[in-house]
Design an enzyme around this catalytic site. Structure first.
Site, short mmCIF file in Angstrom:
data_model
loop_
_atom_site.label_atom_id
_atom_site.label_comp_id
_atom_site.label_asym_id
_atom_site.label_seq_id
_atom_site.Cartn_x
_atom_site.Cartn_y
_atom_site.Cartn_z
N ASP A 98 1.04 -1.36 -0.11
CA ASP A 98 -0.49 0.24 -0.31
C ASP A 98 1.27 1.39 0.23
OD1 ASP A 98 -1.93 1.77 -0.14
OD2 ASP A 98 -3.35 1.09 1.69
C1 BGC Z 1 -4.66 3.17 -0.15
C2 BGC Z 1 -5.12 2.53 -1.68
C3 BGC Z 1 -4.70 2.63 -2.63
C4 BGC Z 1 -3.71 3.21 -2.76
C5 BGC Z 1 -2.96 4.72 -3.31
C6 BGC Z 1 -3.48 4.65 -0.22
O1 BGC Z 1 -3.93 5.24 0.76
O2 BGC Z 1 -4.97 2.76 1.10
O3 BGC Z 1 -6.07 1.86 -1.34
O4 BGC Z 1 -5.00 2.02 -3.21
O5 BGC Z 1 -3.43 5.08 -1.46
O6 BGC Z 1 -4.03 5.55 -3.95
#
Ligand code: BGC
Length: 757
Positions: A259
């Site tokens: 993530d």
């Molecule tokens: C989120 C993810 C997301 C990623 C990219 C993170 O803050 O938890 O779900 O895909 O950012 O935007």
């Protein structure tokens, strides 16, 4: 606008620090440093650089390898052309905002998830995105989780089936998927540090099965490792999660991506199985190369991750071009209508019939609809349906007003505002804002009949106003065409067919994890174990406002002829007939639950084990066949470390919802008789429960005592209960006559042979 001066960044300190990270500079490798590896002339630094992005969204184009673009997801494409962030702050290119997962969950229909994902894939390709970050498939442990709008359900089967359909269709459409957030990411509070303390049975039965299904059945391009810790170890460097389970047990062969910003120790993460760090992080790339050079990391580990990232890059097509925004908007409307749940419809007030002459439409969301959640999944919609306008279009010669006084029917659009729920924080209450409750009650007092249409990403309480109104439609967040879909449902252009994918409790305090959410001092204990959502409410018989699986429609359905055929030691085939008993076309969700108390562990009162949605014309019937495999009956045995089907009685129940069972049949399954190896430390109960040793021990004890003749069966059972938890070693001291020499050695050997003589 530069990220550092964006006013919203004060609310998102993480974005502020990461905003600095997303472009990295790298010196080109010197020719001398280049080493040929299997025809690909790249050196260690280049390989390491492929293991984190070039920037916020793109992989490093190393030595002619094209860059791959990753982008959010999941219910629409968030492709940022300029300023980049992962919290949905900066603009993105227009894309269709389809119904978010909270709505798709309520469709109970994998076809809805699949059609949505196919369209998202087409848009991703047109917008130059190779991998779409989703679907989100965490279990809704608490109604308070700020990201529940991005997740499907409190039930792992429903989540797994829908996510699998999404991934299959997305990838068949040419875009890779990134199933997230692996694992036990069930809250936003302290989301980057909190440790989810979960026992293995609970992980295996509740929090992991949806991921397991999607990995085994749909082979997603990537799995996204979550921010949080699982039992003390960050998910992004959790060897058991990322390698033992995901790759070795489930056979995952794609890329594990972090993530955004989740990695705290890059080398440990790589060793644990995390291939690609996002966004770009040149410092960590250098750490990887250094670790190889100083011998603390094997180059083969780098090579394996590089190979996986290489395979992923180039696998997905993103040719850029156009997509059919009109067709996708129409699809979004059709899909949204499958998702809304009609909770209450007293006196058949819906659909709005010809006798209703004046319709009042009130509430803030009638003109400014709320149709998606905040954060990384935020889509810049191609257009937005306004409910009031859509209602006007369908109202015909009825008078549509915004004043409920004296109206034949008033429709109140109520719910939660953007700021009430979002990625990044959890709610603290499930109450609707007080002014919304006041509006509903005032409208109900003024109009003849009142219908409430709700827009909310997480469950809201209906208490304090539910009984004042005639109908309630839970619209969740329905995407950009939700306004049109709701109008279709209200006027009967389409019949509602959504079912709750999560329980609506009477009170927040009634939810299973109430005392353990969102944790404290860096730890959240999943103390409720497997008793999540309806599993808890049904087991402790705690009343709810509306149970999991509930949903009404405009026709009636009946179930008949339930027949359960045992097809093996631990499998069964279920047949039943569903009939549309009403006078209009409609859809019905067949929900099959299994109830059992077999085995040594506490089972929930019932668990969803199969479901299917059928469409029927008035008077028509269809026969539904549902095959139940061993997992439908199994529990995770922590002592054996595997799934087990205990011998015993299993009741197959067909539910109108999780608490109303309309047909059931009980079958006996042979299951697996566990012949445990016995020792002197095994308890008396375990000795007697052993299928081969127990009767034999009883026979030998009886042979050695004269008391037997004077002791009745009931008394013997009572005595046994008193001593059954004693280790056999201690029990032996109480025997009036010692067992003959060698007896126990012989019986222990018998237990080791699984009872074979
Ligand atoms: C989120 C993810 C997301 C990623 C990219 C993170 O803050 O938890 O779900 O895909 O950012 O935007």
């Amino acid at each position: 606008m530069s990220a550092a001066v964006h006013p919203d960044l004060d609310r998102f300190p993480l974005a502020r620090s990461w905003a600095m990270l997303w472009v990295k500079e790298k010196a080109p490798p010197s020719p001398a440093e280049r080493a040929a590896t299997k025809g690909w002339a790249v050196n260690l630094d280049q390989k390491a650089s492929l293991l984190s992005g070039k920037d916020m969204w793109t992989t490093e184009p190393v030595d002619g390898l094209p860059p791959a673009v990753l982008g959010d997801g999941p219910h629409g494409v968030r492709r940022q052309a300029e300023d980049a962030d992962h919290l949905g702050i900066h603009d993105s290119l227009p894309a269709t905002c389809f119904p978010p997962a909270v709505a798709v969950g309520s469709s109970w229909d994998p076809a809805v998830a699949g059609r949505l994902a196919a369209a998202v894939a087409a848009e991703a390709r047109a917008l130059g995105v190779h991998v779409v970050l989703g679907p989100g498939m965490n279990i809704k442990r608490s109604p308070l989780c700020g990201r529940n709008f991005e997740y499907y359900s409190e039930d792992p089967l429903l989540t797994g089936v829908l996510a699998t359909a999404h991934v299959r269709a997305l990838q068949a459409g040419g875009a890779g998927a990134s199933v997230k957030h692996f694992a036990a990411n069930n809250q936003e509070t302290d989301r980057m540090r909190v440790s989810a303390e979960v026992d293995e049975r609970t992980l295996r039965e509740i929090y992991l099965p949806a991921f397991e299904r999607v990995v085994k059945q749909a082979r997603p391009a990537t799995v996204m490792a979550a921010y949080n810790k699982v039992n003390g170890v960050p998910a992004s460097r959790h060897p058991w999660l990322l390698t033992t389970l995901l790759r070795e047990e489930w056979g995952f062969d794609g890329v594990v991506v972090s993530d955004w910003g989740a990695v705290d120790d890059r080398v440990a993460a790589l060793k644990a199985g995390l291939d690609l760090e996002m966004p770009g992080n040149p410092g960590n790339d250098a750490r990887i190369a250094r670790a190889v050079r100083d011998g603390s990391l094997e180059e083969a580990t780098v090579d394996r991750a590089v190979a996986r990232v290489r395979t992923m890059v180039g696998q997905w097509r993103a040719e850029r071009g156009d997509f059919d925004a009109d067709a996708h908007h129409a699809l979004a409307r059709e899909l949204a209508a499958e998702c809304a749940v009609l909770l209450k419809n007293d006196g058949g007030v819906l659909p709005i019939g010809p006798r209703v002459r004046t319709v009042a439409v009130v509430g803030p969301f009638a003109t400014k609809p709320r149709f998606q959640g905040g954060g990384s999944s935020h889509v810049n919609p191609t257009r937005v349906d306004v409910p009031l306008e859509e209602i006007r279009k369908l109202a015909g010669d009825r008078i549509v007003t915004t004043d409920p006084a004296g109206a034949d029917l008033a429709i109140v659009f109520a719910g939660l505002a953007d700021a009430d729920e979002s990625e990044g924080y959890d709610r603290t209450t499930i109450e609707l804002p007080a002014e919304q409750v006041r509006l509903i009650r005032a409208t109900a007092a003024a109009a003849r009949r009142t219908v409430v249409v709700l827009s909310n990403g997480g469950v809201v309480s209906l208490e304090g106003w539910h009984d004042d109104v005639d109908a309630v439609m839970e619209g969740w967040l329905l995407g950009q065409a939700g306004g049109g879909a709701v109008a279709d449902l209200l006027f009967g252009v389409t019949a509602p067919s959504g079912r709750l994918a999560e329980t609506i409790p009477l009170r927040l305090q009634d939810t299973a994890c109430h005392l353990n959410f969102p944790g404290e001092q860096g730890v959240v204990r999943y103390g409720e174990g497997v008793m999540v959502g309806y599993r808890f409410h049904e087991t402790v018989e705690r009343p709810v406002r509306y149970p999991f699986g509930h949903g009404l429609t405009y026709t009636g359905f009946a179930v008949s002829g339930l027949a359960v055929e045992v097809t093996g030691d631990d499998t069964a085939r279920v047949r039943l007939t569903v009939t549309n008993t009403g006078d209009r076309h409609g859809k019905h969700v067949v929900q099959l639950y299994v109830a059992t108390s077999a085995g040594p562990v506490r089972r929930p009162a019932r668990e969803l084990r199969a479901f299917t949605k059928v469409a029927l014309d008035p008077g028509a019937s269809t026969t539904v066949t549902l095959d139940l495999d061993a997992r439908a009956f199994a529990y995770w045995d922590v002592l054996e470390g595997r799934w087990l089907v205990a011998p015993g009685a299993y009741t197959v129940q067909i539910g109108e919802n999780a608490s109303t069972i309309v047909a059931e049949e009980t079958v006996e399954l042979a299951g697996e008789v566990l012949a445990k190896e016995l020792t002197l430390d095994s308890s008396v109960g375990e000795w007697f429960a052993h299928p081969a040793v127990g009767p034999e021990l009883m026979r030998r004890l009886a042979a050695g005592t004269t008391e037997e003749r004077h002791t009745g069966a009931a008394e013997r059972a009572g005595l046994l209960r008193m001593v059954e938890s004693l280790p056999l070693r201690q029990f032996l001291g109480f025997l009036p006559t010692p067992l003959p020499e060698g007896t126990l050695t012989e019986l222990m050997a018998l237990s080791r042979r699984g009872g074979r003589t």
